[in-house]
Motif scaffolding. Structure first.
Motif, mmCIF file in Angstrom:
data_model
loop_
_atom_site.group_PDB
_atom_site.id
_atom_site.type_symbol
_atom_site.label_atom_id
_atom_site.label_comp_id
_atom_site.label_asym_id
_atom_site.label_seq_id
_atom_site.Cartn_x
_atom_site.Cartn_y
_atom_site.Cartn_z
ATOM 1 N N ALA A 271 0.768 -1.223 0.174
ATOM 2 C CA ALA A 271 0.017 0.002 -0.006
ATOM 3 C C ALA A 271 0.916 1.212 0.068
ATOM 4 N N PRO A 272 0.683 2.000 -0.658
ATOM 5 C CA PRO A 272 1.366 3.392 -0.690
ATOM 6 C C PRO A 272 1.342 3.987 0.759
ATOM 7 N N LEU A 273 2.381 4.813 0.974
ATOM 8 C CA LEU A 273 2.309 5.528 2.307
ATOM 9 C C LEU A 273 1.609 6.848 2.312
ATOM 10 N N ASP A 274 1.843 7.544 0.968
ATOM 11 C CA ASP A 274 0.977 8.562 0.924
ATOM 12 C C ASP A 274 0.433 8.919 -0.546
ATOM 13 N N VAL A 275 -0.248 9.852 -0.892
ATOM 14 C CA VAL A 275 -0.531 10.182 -2.287
ATOM 15 C C VAL A 275 -1.236 11.457 -2.379
ATOM 16 N N ILE A 276 -0.807 12.356 -3.548
ATOM 17 C CA ILE A 276 -1.170 13.711 -3.822
ATOM 18 C C ILE A 276 -1.530 13.872 -4.964
ATOM 19 N N ALA A 277 -2.313 14.659 -5.436
ATOM 20 C CA ALA A 277 -3.113 14.770 -6.896
ATOM 21 C C ALA A 277 -3.242 16.204 -7.029
ATOM 22 N N SER A 278 -2.758 16.567 -8.561
ATOM 23 C CA SER A 278 -3.496 17.832 -8.936
ATOM 24 C C SER A 278 -4.373 17.589 -10.252
ATOM 25 N N THR A 279 -5.192 18.385 -10.161
ATOM 26 C CA THR A 279 -6.128 18.050 -11.351
ATOM 27 C C THR A 279 -6.674 19.477 -12.209
ATOM 28 N N GLY A 280 -7.232 19.333 -13.251
ATOM 29 C CA GLY A 280 -7.869 20.141 -14.067
ATOM 30 C C GLY A 280 -9.030 19.822 -14.832
ATOM 31 N N THR A 281 -9.953 20.587 -15.359
ATOM 32 C CA THR A 281 -11.263 20.055 -15.745
ATOM 33 C C THR A 281 -11.838 21.046 -16.677
ATOM 34 N N ASP A 282 -12.424 20.597 -17.676
ATOM 35 C CA ASP A 282 -13.336 21.433 -18.605
ATOM 36 C C ASP A 282 -14.919 20.942 -18.383
ATOM 37 N N ALA A 283 -15.365 21.855 -17.390
ATOM 38 C CA ALA A 283 -16.877 21.610 -17.245
ATOM 39 C C ALA A 283 -17.452 22.717 -17.711
ATOM 40 N N GLY A 426 -5.517 7.247 -5.443
ATOM 41 C CA GLY A 426 -5.358 8.034 -6.310
ATOM 42 C C GLY A 426 -6.640 8.713 -6.795
ATOM 43 N N ALA A 427 -7.746 8.126 -6.836
ATOM 44 C CA ALA A 427 -8.767 8.702 -6.969
ATOM 45 C C ALA A 427 -9.710 9.684 -5.897
ATOM 46 N N ALA A 428 -9.247 9.014 -4.784
ATOM 47 C CA ALA A 428 -9.518 10.021 -3.549
ATOM 48 C C ALA A 428 -8.795 11.257 -3.613
ATOM 49 N N ALA A 429 -7.352 11.141 -3.937
ATOM 50 C CA ALA A 429 -6.616 12.432 -4.063
ATOM 51 C C ALA A 429 -7.008 13.394 -5.096
ATOM 52 N N GLU A 430 -7.732 12.699 -6.065
ATOM 53 C CA GLU A 430 -8.049 13.910 -7.226
ATOM 54 C C GLU A 430 -9.278 14.316 -6.436
ATOM 55 N N ARG A 431 -10.280 13.707 -5.786
ATOM 56 C CA ARG A 431 -11.274 14.321 -5.140
ATOM 57 C C ARG A 431 -10.991 15.365 -4.257
ATOM 58 N N VAL A 432 -9.728 15.277 -3.474
ATOM 59 C CA VAL A 432 -8.928 16.423 -2.339
ATOM 60 C C VAL A 432 -7.871 16.750 -2.884
ATOM 61 N N ALA A 433 -7.934 17.504 -4.184
ATOM 62 C CA ALA A 433 -6.917 17.885 -4.839
ATOM 63 C C ALA A 433 -5.852 18.632 -3.999
ATOM 64 N N ASP A 434 -4.538 18.572 -4.436
ATOM 65 C CA ASP A 434 -3.372 19.469 -3.827
ATOM 66 C C ASP A 434 -3.248 19.205 -2.345
ATOM 67 N N THR A 435 -3.799 18.189 -1.848
ATOM 68 C CA THR A 435 -3.706 17.825 -0.383
ATOM 69 C C THR A 435 -2.973 16.594 -0.362
ATOM 70 N N LYS A 436 -1.868 16.315 0.276
ATOM 71 C CA LYS A 436 -1.078 15.242 0.645
ATOM 72 C C LYS A 436 -1.892 14.300 1.535
ATOM 73 N N LEU A 437 -2.156 12.951 1.296
ATOM 74 C CA LEU A 437 -3.062 12.040 1.967
ATOM 75 C C LEU A 437 -2.219 10.940 2.515
ATOM 76 N N THR A 438 -2.065 10.841 3.750
ATOM 77 C CA THR A 438 -1.335 9.691 4.248
ATOM 78 C C THR A 438 -2.161 8.586 4.676
ATOM 79 N N TRP A 439 -1.799 7.418 4.239
ATOM 80 C CA TRP A 439 -2.617 6.153 4.085
ATOM 81 C C TRP A 439 -2.210 5.218 5.518
ATOM 82 N N CYS A 440 -2.928 4.913 6.216
ATOM 83 C CA CYS A 440 -2.905 4.157 7.390
ATOM 84 C C CYS A 440 -3.368 2.694 7.287
ATOM 85 N N PRO A 441 -2.508 1.753 6.669
ATOM 86 C CA PRO A 441 -3.220 0.285 6.291
ATOM 87 C C PRO A 441 -3.816 -0.194 7.625
#
Length: 469
Positions: A271-283, A426-441
């Motif tokens: 499992a990853p230790l942490d994840v972060i995402a940045s996103t863009g959209t055309d809506a 990764g999908a969760a990080a897209e929903r909370v963009a630009d925030t590092k998420l630390t996963w606790c297994p």
């Protein structure tokens, strides 16, 4: 001149990769019950008959030992195509009715319907003791992933995630190179999907209209919240872009691109230790953007060291910004210039729209998605020889063979659900963009209230799954 890999590094690889497999028994799944049909065939039922489901049906039917026994689809238009092609089979609009009537007449199912109904359908199959081929992405939430893993283990059946490119020579070569550590420990794995596609379309919602006469809209909604039908945005086109139905581009393509690296690095239940995402959209509006997946993203996962990384931390990096000139995403959503140059200098001549680039201590492994080839090159520009691998059965034939023999399939849930969970972080990080998420297994949480709300499904009343929702 190519540098030959040491012979000992490839001893036994032919047998290991003949089915493009991964040893799921290392993760503790019990013995699987083989098929014992009266006619010696795998008696099979199909959830869904249109689009990707039809592709799956066409591939499964080519196996000499399968009997396509039953079909269901909420849209009579798609069901009619199956009725024409398989006149001796039995047909249903409601999969629940199919399972109730076919329980003692079938051995396995394939579930090739929109993501939001995957788990409830798979649960019904597991409880009936049926082998399950479930299209990727397996599910939409972390709780569902663990539930599928637990149900599969308890049912002692064959499972296969629908990631058919596991059987492609390109994937198998990448797995072999990584298992042999042909270029030393892995430091980074870059995944990219920059092609056009339905999920790139601008997000909008037209006025509601009555559902087509052929479609049972309530059954199509299934576990999802009730809403009116609208043309061209849900069934049968781009349901994937909506949070309630699909899993975004990372869910759609991530399982395909990630699997060879996961198997080759033998990540198992990592499992990853942490994840972060940045996103863009055309809506069309902020309101639509808030309920749909982005049209582009960059995701980074940090992992603790494993043997394949020489015990040192390593990264997974995802880019899915479109590369087409008329829809060009900003550079941060596309592969790096270094990767562009590596592909340009390779036999591929240019970077494909989809693929992966694995950075190792001593060089790079490049692989176009779904292709027949991979390329391994040292940092000084010297390519290394690829292993010679035997032919493998198709992903679909391998599933049928596994059911008949009672053996694990190549993408069975014992390991693929763990890879699915990395995709889902990764999908969760897209929903909370630009925030590092630390996963606790241990707690299976991020410790972030917004992200933790995304870990469990919310099914509508009447569509709950016992033990899950």
């Amino acid at each position: 001149m190519s540098t030959k890999l040491k012979r000992r590094n490839f001893i036994g690889l032919g047998a290991a990769f003949a089915a493009a497999g991964c040893c799921s028994d290392k993760l503790g799944f019990p013995a699987i019950t083989a098929v014992r049909s009266p006619n010696g065939l795998l008696r099979h039922a199909c959830f869904g008959c249109g689009n990707k489901a039809w592709d799956d049906i066409k591939c499964l039917r080519t196996h000499a030992k399968i009997e396509m026994a039953a079909f269901c689809d909420v849209d009579a238009k798609f069901l009619a195509q199956a009725q024409k092609e398989f006149p001796k089979a039995r047909f249903y609009r409601d999969w629940r009715e199919m399972m109730a009537n076919e329980g003692d007449k079938i051995d396995s199912v394939n579930i090739s319907i929109p993501d939001h109904n995957h788990v409830i359908a798979a649960d019904a199959a597991f409880r009936a003791g049926k082998h399950v081929y479930l299209q990727k992405p397996l599910c939409k939430t972390m709780a569902e992933s663990k539930f599928l893993r637990d149900q599969a283990k308890a049912a002692r059946v064959v499972t296969q995630m629908g990631a058919q490119f596991n059987a492609s020579m390109g994937d198998r070569l990448t797995v072999a190179l990584l298992k042999a550590q042909a270029l030393g420990p892995v430091e980074e794995v870059h995944f990219f999907s920059t092609r056009k596609g339905l999920s790139r379309r601008r997000r909008y919602l037209p006025a509601s209209v009555a559902a087509p006469a052929t479609l049972d809209w309530n059954l199509w909604l299934g576990t999802a919240p009730v809403r009116d039908y609208a043309p061209e945005v849900y069934h049968p086109l781009i349901w994937r872009v909506w949070h309630d139905f699909g899993s975004g581009w990372i869910g759609d393509i991530g399982c395909h691109l990630m699997s060879a690296a996961w198997r080759g690095m033998e990540l198992g239940n990592a499992a990853p230790l942490d994840v972060i995402a940045s996103t863009g959209t055309d809506a069309a509006s902020p309101e639509i953007a808030a309920v749909t997946w982005p049209t582009m993203s960059h995701i980074e996962w940090n992992f603790a060291g494993v043997p394949a990384s020489g015990g040192k931390p390593f990264k997974f990096i995802w880019n899915d910004g479109c590369s087409a000139p008329d829809n060009l995403a900003p550079a941060k959503f596309r592969p790096t210039e270094e990767i562009e140059k590596l592909f340009a200098a390779s036999p591929f001549k240019k970077r494909p729209f989809e693929g992966k680039a694995v950075k190792c201590r001593d060089g790079w492994i490049l692989q176009p998605h779904g292709g027949k080839d991979a390329y391994a090159v040292r940092h000084n520009g010297t390519p290394i020889a690829l292993p010679t691998l035997p032919a493998a059965p198709s992903h679909y034939h391998e599933y049928v063979d596994a059911c008949l023999a009672g053996k694990p399939a190549s993408t069975d849930f014992a390991w693929s659900t763990y890879m699915m969970e990395t995709v889902l972080t990764g999908a969760a990080a897209e929903r909370v963009a630009d925030t590092k998420l630390t996963w606790c297994p241990a707690s299976r949480t991020f410790g972030n209230p917004l992200a933790d709300k995304l870990l469990k499904p919310v099914y509508r009343a009447g569509w709950n799954v016992a033990g899950l929702a």
